[in-house]
Write a protein that holds these residues in place. Structure first.
Motif, mmCIF file in Angstrom:
data_model
loop_
_atom_site.group_PDB
_atom_site.id
_atom_site.type_symbol
_atom_site.label_atom_id
_atom_site.label_comp_id
_atom_site.label_asym_id
_atom_site.label_seq_id
_atom_site.Cartn_x
_atom_site.Cartn_y
_atom_site.Cartn_z
ATOM 1 N N PRO A 158 0.834 -1.204 0.000
ATOM 2 C CA PRO A 158 0.000 0.000 0.000
ATOM 3 C C PRO A 158 0.866 1.250 0.000
ATOM 4 O O PRO A 158 2.044 1.213 0.383
ATOM 5 N N ALA A 159 0.274 2.363 -0.415
ATOM 6 C CA ALA A 159 0.937 3.665 -0.367
ATOM 7 C C ALA A 159 -0.110 4.701 0.000
ATOM 8 O O ALA A 159 -1.210 4.695 -0.557
ATOM 9 N N GLU A 160 0.249 5.585 0.925
ATOM 10 C CA GLU A 160 -0.712 6.575 1.415
ATOM 11 C C GLU A 160 -0.151 7.982 1.202
ATOM 12 O O GLU A 160 1.018 8.247 1.508
ATOM 13 N N TYR A 161 -1.016 8.844 0.672
ATOM 14 C CA TYR A 161 -0.689 10.251 0.452
ATOM 15 C C TYR A 161 -1.698 11.074 1.238
ATOM 16 O O TYR A 161 -2.894 11.030 0.961
ATOM 17 N N LEU A 162 -1.205 11.813 2.224
ATOM 18 C CA LEU A 162 -2.080 12.611 3.081
ATOM 19 C C LEU A 162 -2.099 14.046 2.559
ATOM 20 O O LEU A 162 -1.048 14.679 2.425
ATOM 21 N N ILE A 163 -3.302 14.527 2.268
ATOM 22 C CA ILE A 163 -3.497 15.803 1.569
ATOM 23 C C ILE A 163 -4.234 16.768 2.489
ATOM 24 O O ILE A 163 -5.227 16.393 3.125
ATOM 25 N N ASP A 164 -3.749 17.992 2.572
ATOM 26 C CA ASP A 164 -4.375 18.961 3.474
ATOM 27 C C ASP A 164 -5.618 19.588 2.848
ATOM 28 O O ASP A 164 -5.985 19.299 1.697
ATOM 29 N N ALA A 165 -6.262 20.465 3.592
ATOM 30 C CA ALA A 165 -7.529 21.054 3.156
ATOM 31 C C ALA A 165 -7.376 21.967 1.951
ATOM 32 O O ALA A 165 -8.362 22.345 1.316
ATOM 33 N N HIS A 166 -6.128 22.313 1.590
ATOM 34 C CA HIS A 166 -5.868 23.174 0.431
ATOM 35 C C HIS A 166 -5.452 22.370 -0.798
ATOM 36 O O HIS A 166 -5.132 22.959 -1.839
ATOM 37 N N GLY A 167 -5.404 21.048 -0.676
ATOM 38 C CA GLY A 167 -5.083 20.207 -1.828
ATOM 39 C C GLY A 167 -3.613 19.900 -1.993
ATOM 40 O O GLY A 167 -3.204 19.438 -3.069
ATOM 41 N N ASN A 168 -2.797 20.109 -0.952
ATOM 42 C CA ASN A 168 -1.365 19.841 -1.030
ATOM 43 C C ASN A 168 -1.012 18.557 -0.282
ATOM 44 O O ASN A 168 -1.523 18.308 0.817
ATOM 45 N N VAL A 169 -0.142 17.748 -0.874
ATOM 46 C CA VAL A 169 0.361 16.559 -0.191
ATOM 47 C C VAL A 169 1.281 17.007 0.944
ATOM 48 O O VAL A 169 2.200 17.802 0.730
ATOM 49 N N ARG A 170 1.041 16.477 2.137
ATOM 50 C CA ARG A 170 1.825 16.879 3.305
ATOM 51 C C ARG A 170 2.590 15.720 3.948
ATOM 52 O O ARG A 170 3.501 15.951 4.747
ATOM 53 N N HIS A 171 2.201 14.493 3.613
ATOM 54 C CA HIS A 171 2.876 13.342 4.234
ATOM 55 C C HIS A 171 2.637 12.113 3.364
ATOM 56 O O HIS A 171 1.577 11.968 2.744
ATOM 57 N N THR A 172 3.630 11.236 3.291
ATOM 58 C CA THR A 172 3.489 9.971 2.569
ATOM 59 C C THR A 172 3.916 8.825 3.472
ATOM 60 O O THR A 172 4.751 8.985 4.366
ATOM 61 N N GLN A 173 3.333 7.675 3.222
ATOM 62 C CA GLN A 173 3.717 6.444 3.920
ATOM 63 C C GLN A 173 3.660 5.309 2.918
ATOM 64 O O GLN A 173 2.619 5.054 2.314
ATOM 65 N N PHE A 174 4.787 4.629 2.719
ATOM 66 C CA PHE A 174 4.866 3.534 1.758
ATOM 67 C C PHE A 174 5.059 2.221 2.504
ATOM 68 O O PHE A 174 5.975 2.097 3.323
ATOM 69 N N GLY A 175 4.196 1.257 2.230
ATOM 70 C CA GLY A 175 4.268 -0.009 2.933
ATOM 71 C C GLY A 175 3.606 0.073 4.295
ATOM 72 O O GLY A 175 2.945 1.043 4.640
ATOM 73 N N GLU A 176 3.801 -0.976 5.068
ATOM 74 C CA GLU A 176 3.165 -1.074 6.373
ATOM 75 C C GLU A 176 3.981 -0.336 7.432
ATOM 76 O O GLU A 176 5.177 -0.139 7.281
ATOM 77 N N GLY A 177 3.283 0.033 8.525
ATOM 78 C CA GLY A 177 3.986 0.598 9.670
ATOM 79 C C GLY A 177 3.733 2.071 9.895
ATOM 80 O O GLY A 177 3.031 2.739 9.120
ATOM 81 N N ASP A 178 4.319 2.603 10.984
ATOM 82 C CA ASP A 178 4.232 4.018 11.369
ATOM 83 C C ASP A 178 2.777 4.474 11.490
ATOM 84 O O ASP A 178 2.423 5.594 11.111
ATOM 85 N N TYR A 179 1.940 3.630 12.050
ATOM 86 C CA TYR A 179 0.506 3.932 12.094
ATOM 87 C C TYR A 179 0.196 5.098 13.039
ATOM 88 O O TYR A 179 -0.633 5.955 12.714
ATOM 89 N N LYS A 180 0.822 5.142 14.189
ATOM 90 C CA LYS A 180 0.553 6.234 15.119
ATOM 91 C C LYS A 180 1.030 7.567 14.550
ATOM 92 O O LYS A 180 0.393 8.604 14.760
ATOM 93 N N GLN A 181 2.158 7.556 13.843
ATOM 94 C CA GLN A 181 2.622 8.781 13.200
ATOM 95 C C GLN A 181 1.625 9.241 12.135
ATOM 96 O O GLN A 181 1.383 10.442 11.980
ATOM 97 N N SER A 182 1.045 8.288 11.414
ATOM 98 C CA SER A 182 0.042 8.647 10.404
ATOM 99 C C SER A 182 -1.190 9.249 11.066
ATOM 100 O O SER A 182 -1.746 10.243 10.584
#
Length: 355
Positions: A158-182
């Protein structure tokens, strides 16, 4: 799971920018927003998020209508690239479902972009069945041509791209893990979007692979198969098999037809033999015409006991019908064993994964 079908594509610019910003100190969260004991990631602006592109069927939206990132402005959006037979993706689902249940009322939207690895994962009916059986309530969209995947220059499931309310990517997570940080990142961006009060951090967590896991994933086609005692060759060939293969070795016995994505037995005596060190063994299987066909599972040369059998095994037998990931072995902890799978003609095997 790294995307081996697009290994020549340049790395995601979002990943490169985040790596460049890695030395930045974690962000001090606003009072009442952070998670105790968890450092909120820096969350730099990594650039505008690409729009959903050349998609097919949408699920879990009003009248299954398409969503757009432009239409979601004002929301914090988590774009999750996944595919429904990927064990790494499946293990993240409890976390994603918990995240959605906890924070959707406060402005979080999750969009699962189903980017298929195998041809059968392109079928809308199969995706709908997976969405239903996995209990996914957030929106999901098919990306059969990998157009949205390519727009993000993504490389992983999996790959996750976290996008803010203005439409900008602010954080990515590739693969499993770092759930609390996400989760901490989601909370911070919701606060930045103007949410004054957030709930307590959630208790939902992902399924973790077993400690001591040693056996890697392997595909069952000529291009990507690894660890086979006799290398797989395209077309129809006889394979001699292997008796009690060592850990991380696989072998076909009998006559098999090896294709571009999977292998299917031709002879009635065909088996797959494997030595593994893991707690859980999974295999992606299909049955021609969705006709139920019975596959037998042996552990260390004997019919697998119910105490060691995976969720899809009944009396040492898996009935293969739908096109999905089947659970064959489920042990209390990672152990070394030999596995024999008696596969009838009409069944195709795609991909071994372990947990």
């Amino acid at each position: 799971m790294q995307n081996r079908l697009a290994s020549l594509r340049p790395s995601s610019p979002f990943a490169a920018r985040q790596a460049k910003e890695a030395a930045v100190k974690p962000m001090p969260p606003a009072v009442g927003v952070g998670i105790p004991g968890v450092a909120t990631p820096p969350l730099p602006n990594l650039g505008p998020a690409p729009e959903f592109t050349d998609t097919q069927q949408w699920f879990n939206t009003p009248r299954n209508a398409p969503l757009t990132l432009a239409g979601l402005r004002g929301h914090v959006v988590l774009v999750d690239f996944w595919t429904y037979t990927c064990i790494n993706c499946i293990r993240t689902l409890p976390f994603l479902k918990g995240l959605y249940a906890t924070y959707h009322p406060y402005g979080l939207e999750i969009v699962g972009v189903e980017a298929p690895e195998f041809t059968f994962e392109q079928e809308a009916g199969n995706v709908q069945q997976a969405v239903n059986s996995d209990g996914i309530r957030y929106p999901v969209v098919q990306d059969n041509n990998l157009a949205t995947w390519n727009a993000y220059q993504n490389e992983y499931w999996p790959a996750e791209y976290l996008i803010d309310a203005h439409g900008n990517v602010r954080h990515t997570q590739f693969g499993e893990g770092d759930y609390k940080q996400s989760e901490a990142s989601v909370r911070e961006l919701l606060h930045q979007a103007g949410v004054a009060h957030l709930p307590m951090p959630m208790s939902a967590t992902a399924i973790m692979p077993s400690a001591g896991l040693n056996t890697p994933e392997t595909y069952l086609d000529a291009q990507r198969a690894t660890g086979f005692a006799q290398p797989l060759k395209p077309g129809v060939h006889f394979y001699p098999g292997a008796i009690n293969p060592p850990v991380n070795e696989f072998a076909f016995h009998g006559t098999w037809r090896v294709g571009s994505q999977s292998s299917a037995p031709v002879s009635q005596d065909a088996t797959i033999e494997a030595g593994f060190q893991a707690a859980h063994v999974y295999l992606v299987l299909t049955s021609a015409g969705n006709v139920p066909r019975r596959l037998r599972v042996l552990l260390d040369g004997r019919p697998i006991r119910s105490s060691a059998a995976g969720a899809d095994v009944r009396g040492g037998v898996v009935t293969v019908t739908g096109q999905h990931l089947y659970s064959l072995v489920s042990l209390p902890a990672a152990q070394e064993h030999s596995l024999t799978i008696q596969v009838p003609p009409g069944v195709s095997a795609y991909d071994f994964t372990f947990g």
